[in-house]
Write an enzyme that holds these catalytic residues in place. Sequence first.
Site, PDB file in Angstrom:
ATOM      1  N   ASP A  39       0.686  -1.205  -0.003  1.00 37.36           N
ATOM      2  CA  ASP A  39      -0.059  -0.128   0.078  1.00 37.36           C
ATOM      3  C   ASP A  39       0.953   1.086   0.105  1.00 37.36           C
ATOM      4  OD1 ASP A  39      -1.973   1.744   0.138  1.00 37.36           O
ATOM      5  OD2 ASP A  39      -2.780   1.081   2.177  1.00 37.36           O
ATOM      6  N   ASP A  89      -2.904   2.546  -6.041  1.00 38.61           N
ATOM      7  CA  ASP A  89      -1.611   2.406  -4.982  1.00 38.61           C
ATOM      8  C   ASP A  89      -1.665   1.473  -4.181  1.00 38.61           C
ATOM      9  OD1 ASP A  89      -4.036   3.107  -4.017  1.00 38.61           O
ATOM     10  OD2 ASP A  89      -3.250   4.367  -2.418  1.00 38.61           O
ATOM     11  N   GLU A  90      -2.458   0.172  -4.455  1.00 40.12           N
ATOM     12  CA  GLU A  90      -2.540  -0.690  -3.493  1.00 40.12           C
ATOM     13  C   GLU A  90      -2.724  -2.244  -4.188  1.00 40.12           C
ATOM     14  OE1 GLU A  90      -5.852  -1.787  -0.059  1.00 40.12           O
ATOM     15  OE2 GLU A  90      -6.018   0.357  -1.113  1.00 40.12           O
TER      16      GLU A  90
END
Lengths: 368, 360
Positions: free
Chosen positions: B11, B106-107
Amino acid sequence: MQLLQAERDALLKPLATVTGIVERRHTLPILSNVLIQKSGDTLAFTGTDLEIQIASTQADGFSGNDFALTVSAKKLSDILRAIPDKSVVTFEENESRLTVKAGKSRFALQTLPSADFPTLSVDTNLRATVRMPQGQLKALLGRVQYAMAHQDIRYYLNGLFLVTEGNHLKLVATDGHRLAYASAELETSFDKNEVILPRKTILELYKLLQEVDDEVTIDIAGNQVKFSFGNVVIHSKVVDGKFPDYNRVIPQNNDKLLTIERPLLLAALQRAAILSNEKFRGVRLVLTDGVLKILCNNNEQEEAQEEVEVDYTGAPLDIGFNIQYLLDVLTNLSVEQLNFTFGDVNSSVLVTIADNEHFKYIVMPMRI
Amino acid sequence: MNAPRKIIHIDCDCFYASVEMRDDPSLRDVPLAIGGAADRRGVIATCNYPARTFGVRSAMPTSRALRLCPTLVLLPPDFERYRAASRAVHRIFRDYTDRIEPLSLDEAYLDVTGCDACHGSATLIAREIRARIEAEVGITASAGVAGNKLIAKIASDWNKPNGQLVVTPAEVDAFISPLPVDKLWGVGKVTAQRLHQLGLHTCADLRGWSQQALVTRFGKLGRSLYHQCRGDDNRPVEGGGRRKSLSVEHTYPRDLPALDDCLAQLPRLLADFTQRLARADPDEPPHKAFVKIKYHDFTQTTMECVCAAPDAAVFERLLRDAWPRGQRPVRLLGIGVRFADAAPVTDPTLPLWLGDEPVV
């Protein structure tokens, strides 16, 4: 006001022809409806799902004024099915309702205006018109349609590839693991035309075609194909996409030829399939001199073994397949004998009919 | 197949803000947020850690964030740059495994079971990936390493920012027991409240309940809770990046008072949507179309239908059907499509083609 009076079957038959494609629930309520139009002595029923449109006409000397309305396809056909055979049915219109009367039964149904019914705009850019006996097209479809993909991400496989080339009509279906090809010679010659017809169109067409010599006309336009036969006209959009190159997956160098009685192999595979793994459906074919051994086992370690005496003299082979793919070709063909031509354990098998260039079936193996 | 899996949840730390700070270092030490303007009813998408000390959080209305932190620097999002950074991060992932399940820009989950890199140590792989993200992309990321997605995801939050936590199978029990139920998947504000009312605050509390009892109270979620509070989760890391849905929505500066005003906004939404759908270039046609309506009192409703090729008429119909549920002024409208759940192809038969090329 009375619109129409007819015997039940004169209404139910054309209605049933068009209701197969009508979706019961749709955001556009009118798409659950069937369009009923009377013009002169002709009565026409039309159903659509916006991709396919089927119309069925009856010219049985209907009297009375012309009319057009739409009503729930499902409800009307349920009603007609439920009333006794040979009943005389009357349609009446009261304000925006259709009253269906038969004997002492009466049903008042909601209607929607016929002007709101979305009919496909017909593509007039006609590229080819193919004619052949209905029965011949039905038989051709029967040889390939089972190999179409179903809900595949590669949407262009969820349909049938139809090609005119010279004086040939070619049909190809594949789900990416196996492929069925059937062709027929035509009386006239055509430029090359290629279209992908949606799966739903093919299944419906196959259902509606009769095993008769009466003609079916296939009008191929830019983005539409029209099938006309008997009292039925099907307009179908075509699938926009590129069908994979089927010619290049037809194996050329397979050398191990097994000629086998179709009913014999079918029966043996059907028995063995009882103990095939429910999920992977694998079957092992072990070919040695004069003997085909068929082996299946399932998750519970249960095993089935069949031995078939065959006229085989090629190199020994031990190869796995999804048994369903083999059963499919065996059940959908009606010939007595089939040729299986194998390569090695990693290459596809080619199934053909002796001295017949018009059918090919190709199945990839699975590793067992 | 019960060999323990090795799952990493990565993350990126306050991703959008990190990208902005990377490109303009003067933003590093000031409270920074990315989001929509307050006078246009924007919300905060991401904020950096200095901003968080003021109590600013993502999904908070910008107006509220500015009240909490009057010196907040607010930037509009620049998705092109964020996507580029995201792609760079994913390129690093792919050096280690193909089994990548992106959750957002983003993860992502990575399944590194059986990977050769770093002697097969998931801990070292996670450390190396984070170091490379920092060196090659210029932002930091946190990681959780565990035997399944559930624990890995909770663990990545533990040592944020720029940290990681490894939870070995032996440590799962001790890790999950004291965990507040709010952390579990599927537990939002409302469910959390219901759980608290039943005296269920931690996973240890949940474990006292039978599966039957949980299912009776919470339906399908109950079964999931039963497994989650024991740290059990056998969901695979689903690579291939299958998109589940695609939509656009817009919050209007002024509420749309009536249905006709909503309908008038459809063409613009549809234009945006069509553009996004074209850019996303999905492999398959949509399965369903839907509209979402958020009324001025923040209640919301969605309506969907099965439809492979949604057009203006379909969305209009859905909107006409859905709006009467609230019959109130509308602050937000959204339209979109869902894609069918992938029917996993389990047939082990070899393919005829790989891409366009015949296999034989």
